[in-house]
Design a protein around this motif. Structure first.
Motif, PDB file in Angstrom:
ATOM      1  N   ASP A  94       8.865  -3.214  -8.454  1.00 31.94           N
ATOM      2  CA  ASP A  94       7.944  -3.992  -9.268  1.00 31.94           C
ATOM      3  C   ASP A  94       6.731  -4.365  -8.416  1.00 31.94           C
ATOM      4  N   LEU A  95       5.749  -3.516  -8.395  1.00 32.18           N
ATOM      5  CA  LEU A  95       4.626  -3.715  -7.484  1.00 32.18           C
ATOM      6  C   LEU A  95       3.907  -5.050  -7.680  1.00 32.18           C
ATOM      7  N   PRO A  96       3.593  -5.443  -8.912  1.00 32.44           N
ATOM      8  CA  PRO A  96       2.893  -6.727  -9.060  1.00 32.44           C
ATOM      9  C   PRO A  96       3.660  -7.889  -8.456  1.00 32.44           C
ATOM     10  N   LEU A  97       4.965  -7.872  -8.705  1.00 36.06           N
ATOM     11  CA  LEU A  97       5.772  -8.958  -8.147  1.00 36.06           C
ATOM     12  C   LEU A  97       5.741  -8.921  -6.627  1.00 36.06           C
ATOM     13  N   VAL A  98       5.924  -7.718  -6.105  1.00 39.98           N
ATOM     14  CA  VAL A  98       5.894  -7.568  -4.648  1.00 39.98           C
ATOM     15  C   VAL A  98       4.554  -8.034  -4.109  1.00 39.98           C
ATOM     16  N   TYR A  99       3.520  -7.680  -4.834  1.00 44.56           N
ATOM     17  CA  TYR A  99       2.164  -8.048  -4.403  1.00 44.56           C
ATOM     18  C   TYR A  99       2.047  -9.556  -4.216  1.00 44.56           C
ATOM     19  N   VAL A 100       2.464 -10.280  -5.238  1.00 44.78           N
ATOM     20  CA  VAL A 100       2.295 -11.736  -5.148  1.00 44.78           C
ATOM     21  C   VAL A 100       3.220 -12.326  -4.097  1.00 44.78           C
ATOM     22  N   ILE A 101       4.420 -11.760  -3.992  1.00 44.51           N
ATOM     23  CA  ILE A 101       5.360 -12.313  -3.007  1.00 44.51           C
ATOM     24  C   ILE A 101       4.876 -12.029  -1.591  1.00 44.51           C
ATOM     25  N   ILE A 102       4.388 -10.817  -1.395  1.00 49.53           N
ATOM     26  CA  ILE A 102       3.918 -10.458  -0.049  1.00 49.53           C
ATOM     27  C   ILE A 102       2.738 -11.335   0.356  1.00 49.53           C
ATOM     28  N   GLU A 128     -15.009   1.156  -4.341  1.00 43.06           N
ATOM     29  CA  GLU A 128     -14.341   0.296  -5.312  1.00 43.06           C
ATOM     30  C   GLU A 128     -13.111   0.992  -5.871  1.00 43.06           C
ATOM     31  N   GLY A 129     -13.184   2.305  -5.890  1.00 49.48           N
ATOM     32  CA  GLY A 129     -12.072   3.062  -6.457  1.00 49.48           C
ATOM     33  C   GLY A 129     -10.956   3.322  -5.475  1.00 49.48           C
ATOM     34  N   THR A 130     -11.017   2.707  -4.299  1.00 50.08           N
ATOM     35  CA  THR A 130      -9.941   2.940  -3.339  1.00 50.08           C
ATOM     36  C   THR A 130      -8.985   1.766  -3.331  1.00 50.08           C
ATOM     37  N   LEU A 131      -7.936   1.966  -2.597  1.00 48.23           N
ATOM     38  CA  LEU A 131      -6.934   0.905  -2.518  1.00 48.23           C
ATOM     39  C   LEU A 131      -7.413  -0.249  -1.641  1.00 48.23           C
ATOM     40  N   LEU A 132      -8.625  -0.095  -1.135  1.00 46.47           N
ATOM     41  CA  LEU A 132      -9.174  -1.163  -0.309  1.00 46.47           C
ATOM     42  C   LEU A 132      -9.221  -2.470  -1.083  1.00 46.47           C
ATOM     43  N   PHE A 133      -9.476  -2.361  -2.368  1.00 46.06           N
ATOM     44  CA  PHE A 133      -9.657  -3.569  -3.155  1.00 46.06           C
ATOM     45  C   PHE A 133      -8.548  -3.720  -4.186  1.00 46.06           C
ATOM     46  N   TYR A 134      -8.454  -4.927  -4.616  1.00 48.20           N
ATOM     47  CA  TYR A 134      -7.432  -5.363  -5.555  1.00 48.20           C
ATOM     48  C   TYR A 134      -7.404  -4.512  -6.823  1.00 48.20           C
ATOM     49  N   GLY A 135      -8.590  -4.120  -7.286  1.00 48.96           N
ATOM     50  CA  GLY A 135      -8.703  -3.511  -8.608  1.00 48.96           C
ATOM     51  C   GLY A 135      -7.869  -2.266  -8.814  1.00 48.96           C
ATOM     52  N   MET A 136      -7.651  -1.509  -7.753  1.00 46.60           N
ATOM     53  CA  MET A 136      -7.011  -0.218  -7.944  1.00 46.60           C
ATOM     54  C   MET A 136      -5.486  -0.304  -7.925  1.00 46.60           C
ATOM     55  N   TYR A 137      -4.964  -1.455  -7.682  1.00 42.00           N
ATOM     56  CA  TYR A 137      -3.509  -1.543  -7.666  1.00 42.00           C
ATOM     57  C   TYR A 137      -2.995  -1.597  -9.090  1.00 42.00           C
ATOM     58  N   THR A 138      -1.907  -0.946  -9.299  1.00 45.51           N
ATOM     59  CA  THR A 138      -1.446  -0.766 -10.662  1.00 45.51           C
ATOM     60  C   THR A 138      -0.650  -1.970 -11.130  1.00 45.51           C
ATOM     61  N   ASN A 139      -0.600  -2.127 -12.429  1.00 45.38           N
ATOM     62  CA  ASN A 139       0.269  -3.159 -12.977  1.00 45.38           C
ATOM     63  C   ASN A 139       1.586  -2.566 -13.428  1.00 45.38           C
ATOM     64  N   VAL A 146       0.823  -1.198   0.000  1.00 42.28           N
ATOM     65  CA  VAL A 146       0.000   0.000   0.000  1.00 42.28           C
ATOM     66  C   VAL A 146       0.862   1.254   0.000  1.00 42.28           C
ATOM     67  N   LEU A 147       1.861   1.242   0.862  1.00 49.65           N
ATOM     68  CA  LEU A 147       2.673   2.443   1.012  1.00 49.65           C
ATOM     69  C   LEU A 147       3.364   2.847  -0.288  1.00 49.65           C
ATOM     70  N   PRO A 148       4.034   1.927  -0.969  1.00 47.69           N
ATOM     71  CA  PRO A 148       4.640   2.315  -2.250  1.00 47.69           C
ATOM     72  C   PRO A 148       3.616   2.891  -3.205  1.00 47.69           C
ATOM     73  N   HIS A 149       2.449   2.320  -3.168  1.00 49.99           N
ATOM     74  CA  HIS A 149       1.417   2.799  -4.073  1.00 49.99           C
ATOM     75  C   HIS A 149       1.037   4.229  -3.749  1.00 49.99           C
ATOM     76  N   LEU A 150       1.051   4.550  -2.491  1.00 47.09           N
ATOM     77  CA  LEU A 150       0.677   5.907  -2.093  1.00 47.09           C
ATOM     78  C   LEU A 150       1.808   6.888  -2.327  1.00 47.09           C
ATOM     79  N   VAL A 151       3.004   6.424  -2.043  1.00 48.77           N
ATOM     80  CA  VAL A 151       4.124   7.357  -2.042  1.00 48.77           C
ATOM     81  C   VAL A 151       4.710   7.535  -3.437  1.00 48.77           C
ATOM     82  N   LEU A 152       4.915   6.458  -4.116  1.00 46.30           N
ATOM     83  CA  LEU A 152       5.600   6.542  -5.402  1.00 46.30           C
ATOM     84  C   LEU A 152       4.675   7.124  -6.453  1.00 46.30           C
ATOM     85  N   ARG A 153       5.305   7.744  -7.409  1.00 46.03           N
ATOM     86  CA  ARG A 153       4.514   8.332  -8.481  1.00 46.03           C
ATOM     87  C   ARG A 153       4.205   7.242  -9.494  1.00 46.03           C
ATOM     88  N   GLU A 154       2.970   7.167  -9.819  1.00 42.16           N
ATOM     89  CA  GLU A 154       2.580   6.110 -10.734  1.00 42.16           C
ATOM     90  C   GLU A 154       2.986   6.487 -12.149  1.00 42.16           C
TER      91      GLU A 154
END
Lengths: 1070, 225
Positions: free
Chosen positions: A349-357, A281-292, A229-237
């Motif tokens: 690499d957020l997707p990778l981190v996501y699956v590893i985490i 649905e548009g928040t980071l609460l759910f999977y959908g909003m995480y970037t690829n 979550v934090l990288p998603h908030l802090v880093l520029r997409e």
């Protein structure tokens, strides 16, 4: 004589016994003769084995001080202060810890150099002072001991030793400080104490379990938060390439944009907050909003992006105007060039981190549970021989000393009584079971089978109800929805419907249209409701069908509520069933006549199955909803991959069109399309940041130049859309699933809240303030542990299932479990009375943990399946456009150095696995052999112990017989002496003759010869026949074993008076 | 997208705030009163103990200084005036048995007798401290076993014989009316299980062995301060 050796020899037990033998009769025995004469069986307490624990540790203390070479040693006699009053035999029986500790010291001491052997150093003194606390003596004595130890001279530690000791001391004080803070900060300390005082340790174990879950969830959420979550908030997409609707409307970009548009338009509303839809649905609460996207930092990035964008636009223009293949290729090349500028950057690499985490999340959970389970398991093993010590455990560990409430104490008494009764009953029950008649057994088996069948049917009905209600709710909410697998479902139910003589429903149902399904549902639900499953909900569902289709534009409040109702219908049903069906089970189990312990277990497992089966239905429902779309997705991916393969071949054929230089080298050799796609993506992960996008992009670019590719896409009449709209599949199914779990979780919590405060609380009040029996029957509740445990474990399972799709779920779970603590505390302290059943801490803990483990493993199965198999949706989430989530991890693995890959692969080969297997088998066999040998040894030792016990008893009986004879002998002697005296007196009186010395010479008794010559000391002592010195001060007696053990080194046991004078010590030492 | 981020930020702050609020509340409720107890204890009672004494007590029990002071406060609550005059006053057994945990405990009198330094059940503060130290969480199993043995050894012959067991059971079930047959049966079962040397009584070694294997004992033989 070195003290170390001396002590070591003393530690050995046999030595002690032998040494004890010599002085045993001389010292201990006469001292207690008075008591013994009253009750010969008391001799038993004088046996060396009984005395080993006396004075052992006392012995430790003085040895230290007296082994020292210094002559002016102060005497350390801690036990002196204690006097025995009125002959109560209370010995300072020293703890065995000290003994163990001292043995440890001996080991240590033995390894020390000779120099320090006779001297005591600071560290040892310090350790000894710390050990005093484990001694069972009054505080005054302890303080005395401490003072003596402190005042005694000791060797200063030098150099490294000193540092080491300092460090140990500091560490110790830090630990005690830390412990203090910990107890201060311990969550719910006072609550736990209150609960413990009222309900005992078994129930507290449940609350501790709750606390454990809170912390576990919090920890796991912190993990997810920090890395996802934090990288998603802090880093520029990084901005993605724009969508190109003309060429490929199903590209990942286009789907994402479509989804973004949907979520962005949503407005804030309170309903959404609990449903997880709309703006939620548009928040980071759910999977959908995480970037690829892969986050990166690069000064070049913006420029590269601009170039790529520009190039892309030109390419599109070129395509539109029908450019030559060569030019397209050139453009492509430049594009890649521009892209390669981005390569040299730090990236995340957020997707990778996501699956590893997520993987780490499950591993941590597993480890945490396993640790607890293993601890329980160890206890179980230690209990070892089955329920070997159950009676002792019950009697000696039965009372909770922490109970501080008289009422609870009464109930505890009752519970213990019940437990004892049931234990005894169980024993009898076993006996009875063996003697059951055959007829009875047959009947019982029949009953049990019947009950199991009924249970199975109930479970099935529950599952079907949920399935149907889910269909109903979906049909109401999504106008496009059609039951995805109506045939199999219909067949499953067809027979039932016919059987229930409801002929119309089948025909209606078989037209698998949307309306048909709904009609079917409306017919089937009253049917089910007539079965008493879910009356209100089903009827309501049936009744509401004639309402007009909801148009989302203008919703009245009523309709909104209706939507909300349908939204939550299946979950309400699940929760209701969880409330009702267990009662049914507990009613049914009475007929099965199982043993009481087994009843708890089997009803628990049935309830677990109920809960999990409803979850399973839900999951399968999700699955069927997703799969049709999955098929199209798969087709899409296959299509694109084949196109890539095409490109690759064309690019090799025509060297001017080098489409993706970084990948061609690796992909030309690849034959199968999927592999080429895989390697393509993998390699492109290595190469750049948005390779997947690019590869699809390149496909798009080449599409028009390649007629073959065109044909390829023609071949698949793929529904050119991002998701399966016709079947009512959600646009982003992961978010959809996440929402469902979110909803379920919240509903679950809300029900507990409502049931506790608005149903059970009034019930309890009613029962408390009304004396009628009916009120008592309705209102009185027990705190049924297994039910409450299930509640918690169920919500925890939901959390595990949903975490991947709702990364915030652990946080929510942690928060709600935190609040749940208070709800349960209220339920426990206010609503219910202590249970008449005895909950033991160990038993309930193992119950929690094993149930938790079961549900964890079961929850893991669908999650793993979903990660490995189901295609992620194209329009959302970090894994859009991939064939499965796990691909990302595999891709990352492929990026690793070749050596590492080989090593990992080697683990998978037979050449590693087979030897490994063999070695493990050997180990297992070895440990098995050791354990059997140990078990045998235990048997042998036990027998030996019994034999020794018999020996002892035999000797004791002989001894007591001997004492009796002795007494008789003495009495006779006395009588004779008295007679003689009398005679003498008479003689004196008659003849006035004095100086008769015969009183010392005892004539043998005339009638009876004693078998053994009496020991001389006893004789002389008893001849004195003074009443007072029979019981010397206890300190004296206590120190006797000491002097017995070490006749040479030590001064004789000091009298209380001589303690003050240290002068005698030096002289006594020989 | 930016909007989603904003919303997420909002939610996050909301979530964090609620969490912090909850945790804070919990801490203030459950720890503050703890702290305040300790603090007032520190203020009032500190004068009653010298630093050396406290250090001694800390070294010789399983407690920290604050816990010792807290224990003293609890002790003082039993007889405020008496303990106020003399911090180490001797309280009679009936007085000590007013301590809630001991009052509810069927073995309360035995506990007092075992820990009493004068052997008659009267308890001074030091005895009380000893008692609480043994019953605390930090005390190891063997120390607890030692004292449990003495508590259950009613006749003081260093063996738990049939009579002791009978008393233990009767006290456990109170007056629920467990029949003599049942009690005898139970005693037989216990001895069958635990009496390794077959002498009709449990010696300390046997008792310790049971305690080692009993998973409940360490949990139940405990009184939180």
């Amino acid at each position: 004589m070195s003290g170390g050796k001396d002590r070591r020899s003393r530690a050995s037990k046999t030595q002690g016994w032998e040494e004890a033998g010599g002085e045993f009769y001389q010292e201990s025995y006469p001292a207690d003769l008075e008591g013994m004469q009253r009750d010969p069986s008391k001799i038993a307490t004088l046996l060396p084995s009984k005395q080993t624990r006396n004075g052992k540790c006392l012995e430790e203390m003085p040895i230290r001080s007296e082994d020292r070479v210094r002559p002016t040693t102060r005497r350390v006699r801690p036990a002196q202060g204690q006097d025995t009053k009125g002959g109560t035999r209370r010995r300072a029986s020293f703890s065995t810890v000290a003994r163990r500790g001292s043995q440890y010291h001996e080991m240590q001491v033995a390894t020390l150099p000779d120099l320090s052997e006779n001297l005591i150093n600071e560290e040892r003194t310090w350790e000894e002072i710390r050990e005093i606390k484990s001694m069972p003596v009054p505080m005054a004595q302890k303080r005395e001991m401490k003072a003596q130890l402190q005042n005694a001279t000791k060797l200063r530690l030098q150099g490294f030793e000193q540092i080491k000791w300092r460090r140990r001391k500091a560490w110790q004080s830090f630990r005690s400080k830390w412990g203090e803070y910990q107890t201060k900060l311990e969550l719910w300390r006072m609550s736990l104490k209150t609960i413990e005082g009222n309900f005992g340790t078994g129930v507290v174990a449940y609350f501790l379990f709750l606390r454990w879950l809170v912390f576990l969830n919090l920890l796991l959420f912190l993990l997810i938060f920090a890395f996802v979550v934090l990288p998603h908030l802090v880093l520029r997409e990084p901005s993605d390439l724009p969508c190109d609707l003309v060429t490929d409307p199903t590209s990942v970009q286009c789907c994402s944009e479509g989804y973004d548009n949907v979520t962005r338009t949503a407005q804030f509303s309170v309903l959404d907050l609990i449903q997880g839809t709309g703006f939620m649905e548009g928040t980071l609460l759910f999977y959908g909003m995480y970037t690829n996207q892969i986050y990166g930092y690069s000064p070049m990035e913006d420029r590269a992006y601009q170039t790529a964008r520009h190039l892309r636009a030109t390419a599109a223009a070129a395509n539109a105007s029908g450019m030559a293949a060569g030019d397209g290729g050139l453009l492509e090349e430049r594009l890649v060039e521009a892209d390669s500028e981005r390569q040299t950057i730090l990236y995340y690499d957020l997707p990778l981190v996501y699956v590893i985490i997520i993987a780490i999340y499950y591993i941590i959970t597993l480890v945490a549970i396993m640790r607890a389970v293993v601890r329980q398991f160890k206890d179980r093993i230690a209990e070892g021989e089955g329920l070997f010590y159950q009676y002792c455990n019950l009697v000696f560990g039965g009372w909770d000393f922490c109970i501080h409430n008289q009422k609870s104490a009464d109930i505890k008494h009752k519970a213990l009584y019940n437990e004892i009764k049931s234990l005894l009953y169980q024993k009898r029950f076993e006996h009875e079971r063996n003697n059951r008649s055959r007829e009875f057994m047959l009947k019982l088996i029949a009953i049990r089978m019947l009950v199991n069948l009924v249970v199975f049917v109930i479970l099935l009905l529950a599952a079907i109800t949920i399935y149907v209600l889910f269909n109903v709710s979906l049909a109401e909410l999504e106008p496009n929805f059609t039951p995805s697998h109506p045939v199999s479902f219909g067949e499953g139910l067809g027979n039932r419907t016919l059987y229930m003589s409801w002929p119309s429903s089948w025909s209606v149902f078989s037209s698998a249209s949307q309306r048909g399904a709904i009609t079917f549902a409306s017919t089937i639900t009253p049917l089910l409701s007539s079965l008493g499953e879910d009356g209100g909900a089903g009827a309501a569902a049936g009744g509401a069908f004639n309402a007009t289709d909801p148009t989302m534009d203008r919703l009245t409040l009523e309709e909104k509520l209706r939507v909300l109702f349908y939204e939550f219908l299946p979950y309400l049903a699940i929760v209701c069933m969880n409330l009702v069906v267990p009662q049914l089970f507990s009613y049914l189990v009475k007929y099965e006549k199982y043993s009481p312990l087994f009843v708890i277990k089997i009803s628990l497992f049935r309830t677990v199955f109920l809960r999990l089966s409803s979850l399973a239905v839900l999951l399968s429902r999700f699955y069927f909803l997703i799969t049709p779309m999955n098929v199209t997705q798969k087709l899409l991916i296959n299509a694109s991959s084949e196109q890539i393969a095409e490109q690759v071949t064309t690019s090799t054929l025509a060297p001017t069109t080098t489409t993706i230089p970084s990948t061609t080298t690796s992909t030309t050799t690849a034959s199968s399309t999927t592999v080429s796609f895989l390697t393509d993506t993998n390699a492109s992960f290595v190469a750049d940041l948005t390779a997947t996008t690019l590869s699809v992009l390149s496909t798009v670019l080449l599409e028009q130049q390649q007629p073959a590719a065109e044909a390829q896409t023609q071949q698949f009449p793929v529904h050119q859309q991002c998701y399966d709209e016709q079947n009512g599949a959600p646009q982003c199914w992961e978010t959809f699933v996440g929402q469902q779990f979110y909803k379920l979780f919240i509903v679950d919590f809300a029900t507990h809240f409502l049931v506790t405060f608005f149903v059970n609380f009034p019930r309890a009040l009613f029962a408390r303030h009304s004396s009628s029996r009916l009120a008592k029957f309705i209102g009185e509740q027990e705190f049924e542990l297994s039910k409450h445990v299930l509640d918690v474990i169920y919500s925890q399972t939901l959390c595990w299932l949903g975490t991947f799709y709702t990364p915030f779920l652990p946080a929510i779970a942690s928060l709600l479990t935190f609040l749940m603590f208070y709800i349960k505390k209220f339920a426990c302290l206010v609503n219910s009375n202590p249970s008449a059943m005895l909950y033991r801490a160990s038993r309930s803990k193992s119950l929690f943990m094993s149930t938790l483990l079961i549900s964890f493993t079961l929850a893991l199965v669908p999650v793993v399946y979903a990660l490995a198999e189901i295609v992620p949706s194209r329009s959302c989430g970090p894994f859009r456009g991939l064939p499965s989530v796990w691909d990302r991890a595999i891709a990352a693995f492929m990026k690793m150095p070749l050596f590492f890959q080989n090593v990992i692969f080697y683990f998978g080969t037979a050449s590693f696995a087979i030897p490994c297997f063999v070695v493990l088998t050997f180990f297992i066999y070895y440990y098995y052999a050791v354990s059997t040998a140990n078990r045998h040894m235990v048997q042998v030792l036990k027998q030996q112990l019994v034999l020794e016990g018999h020996d002892k008893q035999f000797l004791l009986s002989r001894l007591s017989l001997f004492i009796k004879q002795q007494q008789e002998y003495q009495k006779r002697m006395m009588r004779q002496a008295a007679e003689q005296q009398h005679q003498q007196q008479q003689q004196q009186y008659q003849h006035s003759v004095s100086g008769n010395s015969t009183s010392n010479v005892i004539p043998p008794p005339s009638s009876y010869q004693p078998p053994i010559v009496p020991p001389p000391r006893t004789n002389s002592q008893s001849q004195a026949s003074e009443p007072t010195p029979a019981l010397p001060p206890r300190a004296d007696r206590d120190s006797k074993p000491t002097s017995r053990d070490r006749p040479k080194d030590l001064p004789p046991p000091p009298l209380p008076a001589s303690a003050s004078g240290p002068s005698g010590t030096g002289a006594d030492r020989n | 997208s930016i909007r989603s981020k904003q919303i997420t930020f909002f939610l996050l702050t909301f979530f964090c705030k609620t969490t912090i609020f909850c945790v804070n509340r919990a801490i203030t409720i459950h720890i503050y009163d703890h702290l305040s107890v300790f603090n007032t204890v520190m203020g009032q009672v500190k004068s009653q103990f010298s630093d050396d004494e406290l250090q001694d007590y800390e070294d010789l029990t399983y407690f920290t200084k604050k816990e010792i002071l807290y224990a003293h406060k609890k002790f003082k609550n039993l007889a405020p005036e008496k303990v106020g005059h003399n911090k180490n006053a001797k309280l009679s057994m009936s007085k000590v048995l007013e301590y809630p945990e001991l009052k509810a405990n069927p073995f309360g009198d035995r506990i007092c007798k075992v820990f009493s330094s004068s052997n008659d059940g009267d308890i001074t503060f030091e005895d009380f401290l000893d008692m609480m130290s043994v019953f605390s969480d930090a005390a190891p199993k063997s120390v607890k076993a030692e004292h449990a043995f003495r508590i259950y050894d009613f006749d003081g012959d260093d063996m738990i014989g049939r009579n002791d067991l009978k008393q233990v059971i009767q006290r456990l079930v109170s007056n629920s009316g467990l029949g003599h047959n049942d009690i005898d049966q139970l005693i037989n079962n216990i001895l069958e299980e635990a009496d390794l040397d077959d002498d009709g009584a449990l010696s300390f070694a046997e008792f310790e062995h049971i305690i080692d294997k009993s998973s409940d004992f360490i949990n139940s033989f405990r009184i939180r301060l």
